[in-house]
Design an enzyme around this catalytic site. Structure first.
Site, mmCIF file in Angstrom:
data_model
loop_
_atom_site.group_PDB
_atom_site.id
_atom_site.type_symbol
_atom_site.label_atom_id
_atom_site.label_comp_id
_atom_site.label_asym_id
_atom_site.label_seq_id
_atom_site.Cartn_x
_atom_site.Cartn_y
_atom_site.Cartn_z
ATOM 1 N N GLU A 1 -10.139 2.194 5.923
ATOM 2 C CA GLU A 1 -9.282 2.532 4.779
ATOM 3 C C GLU A 1 -8.293 1.413 4.510
ATOM 4 O O GLU A 1 -7.766 0.797 5.436
ATOM 5 C CB GLU A 1 -8.538 3.831 5.094
ATOM 6 C CG GLU A 1 -7.806 4.444 3.940
ATOM 7 C CD GLU A 1 -7.261 5.826 4.321
ATOM 8 O OE1 GLU A 1 -6.052 6.018 4.114
ATOM 9 O OE2 GLU A 1 -8.008 6.676 4.818
ATOM 10 N N GLY B 1 11.453 11.579 3.827
ATOM 11 C CA GLY B 1 10.923 12.412 4.899
ATOM 12 C C GLY B 1 10.779 13.872 4.524
ATOM 13 O O GLY B 1 10.774 14.739 5.412
ATOM 14 N N GLU C 1 0.068 3.107 -1.561
ATOM 15 C CA GLU C 1 0.578 4.466 -1.785
ATOM 16 C C GLU C 1 1.993 4.379 -2.340
ATOM 17 O O GLU C 1 2.893 3.803 -1.711
ATOM 18 C CB GLU C 1 0.573 5.268 -0.489
ATOM 19 C CG GLU C 1 -0.816 5.595 0.000
ATOM 20 C CD GLU C 1 -0.798 6.482 1.235
ATOM 21 O OE1 GLU C 1 -1.421 7.543 1.208
ATOM 22 O OE2 GLU C 1 -0.147 6.101 2.221
ATOM 23 N N ASP D 1 -4.895 0.909 1.767
ATOM 24 C CA ASP D 1 -4.066 1.743 0.890
ATOM 25 C C ASP D 1 -2.961 1.005 0.160
ATOM 26 O O ASP D 1 -2.246 0.190 0.753
ATOM 27 C CB ASP D 1 -3.350 2.837 1.706
ATOM 28 C CG ASP D 1 -4.285 3.730 2.474
ATOM 29 O OD1 ASP D 1 -5.251 4.207 1.880
ATOM 30 O OD2 ASP D 1 -4.046 3.934 3.673
#
Length: 346
Positions: free
Chosen positions: A117, A216, A121, A119
């Site tokens: 993978e 978070g 994001e 990414d």
């Protein structure tokens, strides 16, 4: 040097990646240079239905919507053994806390326990705050050894399109924003099988990640502002189409691999090298190489910069306990011979 370097590079008409690639393919008829691919020609819908994934009349632009019922996503129709994957993307505006927009390559649908993978994001933000995003790679199912880096952007990605590119070859991975190479990973013996090596497809999704995406999980998606819309246009898929089961190499694959391998980081202009260094010094706020709680001994491929180590150790550690871009499942032709570029028309 100030942020003018980034703004100048963002307005560059032709990207460094394409210029070097064209130099590599000049005189070669076996493998064509990168071209913009229409949705019908290169992609299939993953989820979202007719109301959450909307295509433009010319089939060159895709709008992905997130509402209280579902997000949206699509993937390339084929898998590629190395490649150049790129799109001009405009992110949602206003209040976007809790949202994740992902642009990534993966083979998790085929290799569940040994997937690879790469990414981009984009992590939603509160209006007025800078957008944050991360890059990451996994190889051979090494999800317990994520190699995340997190950054802020030097522009507002909801105001205009910017080009995001993943270059993946047998020896290196480079993440670009417009003409700025923001991160490079070189294959090394120390990484072993962690370096992505199996054919991957390209994916794009928007989804609700309230539990972790913004501070978070402190700030959740607020559907009062829905629908949240991200736009992707001028999509590029350039690589060797591969069957991950048969994994057969062809002469065309070898030609394309040779093309991709000519895009050498040490050929980047002095201005771009300066922009890369400036970006990482000013806008990177987390790197796995400096996370001593997670890795008391840095992974062997890490090269530690004392100045970055001093700065990053004071910035805290984001929560990487949850897997990313796991979305809710509720609910024919190349457009032209025009080569892809990173022209910012806005």
């Amino acid at each position: 040097m100030n942020d003018q370097v980034f703004n100048t590079l963002s307005k560059t008409t032709i990207s460094l990646s394409l210029l070097l690639l064209l130099q590599a393919v000049s005189g070669s008829a076996a493998a064509s240079p990168p071209r913009i691919i229409s949705f019908q020609k290169g992609f299939t819908q993953l989820f979202g239905g007719d109301t959450n994934l909307l295509r433009s009349d010319d089939d060159n632009t895709v709008h992905l919507h997130l509402n209280q019922y579902t997000g949206a996503g699509f993937k390339s129709s084929n898998m590629y053994n190395h490649g150049l994957f790129s799109a001009r993307i405009k992110l949602p505006s206003e209040y976007t806390a809790g949202i994740v927009v992902a642009f990534y390559t993966s083979n998790g649908d085929v290799f569940e326990k040994t997937h690879d993978e790469l990414d981009f994001e984009f992590l939603g933000n509160i209006k007025g705050k800078p957008w944050r995003f991360q890059t990451n790679l996994y190889g051979n199912g090494s999800t317990h050894r994520g190699r995340e880096e997190r950054y802020t952007l030097w522009f507002d990605p909801s105001k205009a399109y910017h080009r995001y590119t993943i270059l993946w070859t047998s020896s290196k991975i480079i993440f670009y924003i417009d003409a700025v190479p923001i991160r490079e990973i070189l294959r090394s013996p120390e990484m072993g099988s962690d370096f992505p090596s199996k054919p991957m497809a390209l994916y794009a999704t928007i989804w609700d990640a309230s539990s972790w995406a913004t501070n978070g999980g402190k700030y959740k998606v607020n559907y009062k502002y829905a629908p949240f819309v991200t736009e992707m246009t001028d999509l590029v898929l350039h690589g060797c189409i591969s069957n991950p089961i048969q994994d057969l190499s062809t002469n065309t694959c070898m030609e394309i691999d040779q093309q991709l391998e000519t895009i050498r980081y040490n050929n980047i202009t002095r201005k771009q090298k300066s922009a890369t260094k400036r970006f990482r010094e000013k806008y990177m706020y987390y790197s796995y190489c400096y996370d001593t709680l997670r890795y008391p001994i840095p992974p062997p491929e890490c090269v530690i910069d004392p100045l970055l180590r001093q700065r990053l150790k004071e910035n805290g550690r984001p929560d990487f306990g949850r897997r990313h871009h796991r979305h809710s499942r509720k609910g024919s032709q190349v457009l032209s011979s025009k080569l892809y570029d990173i022209e910012d028309e806005d």
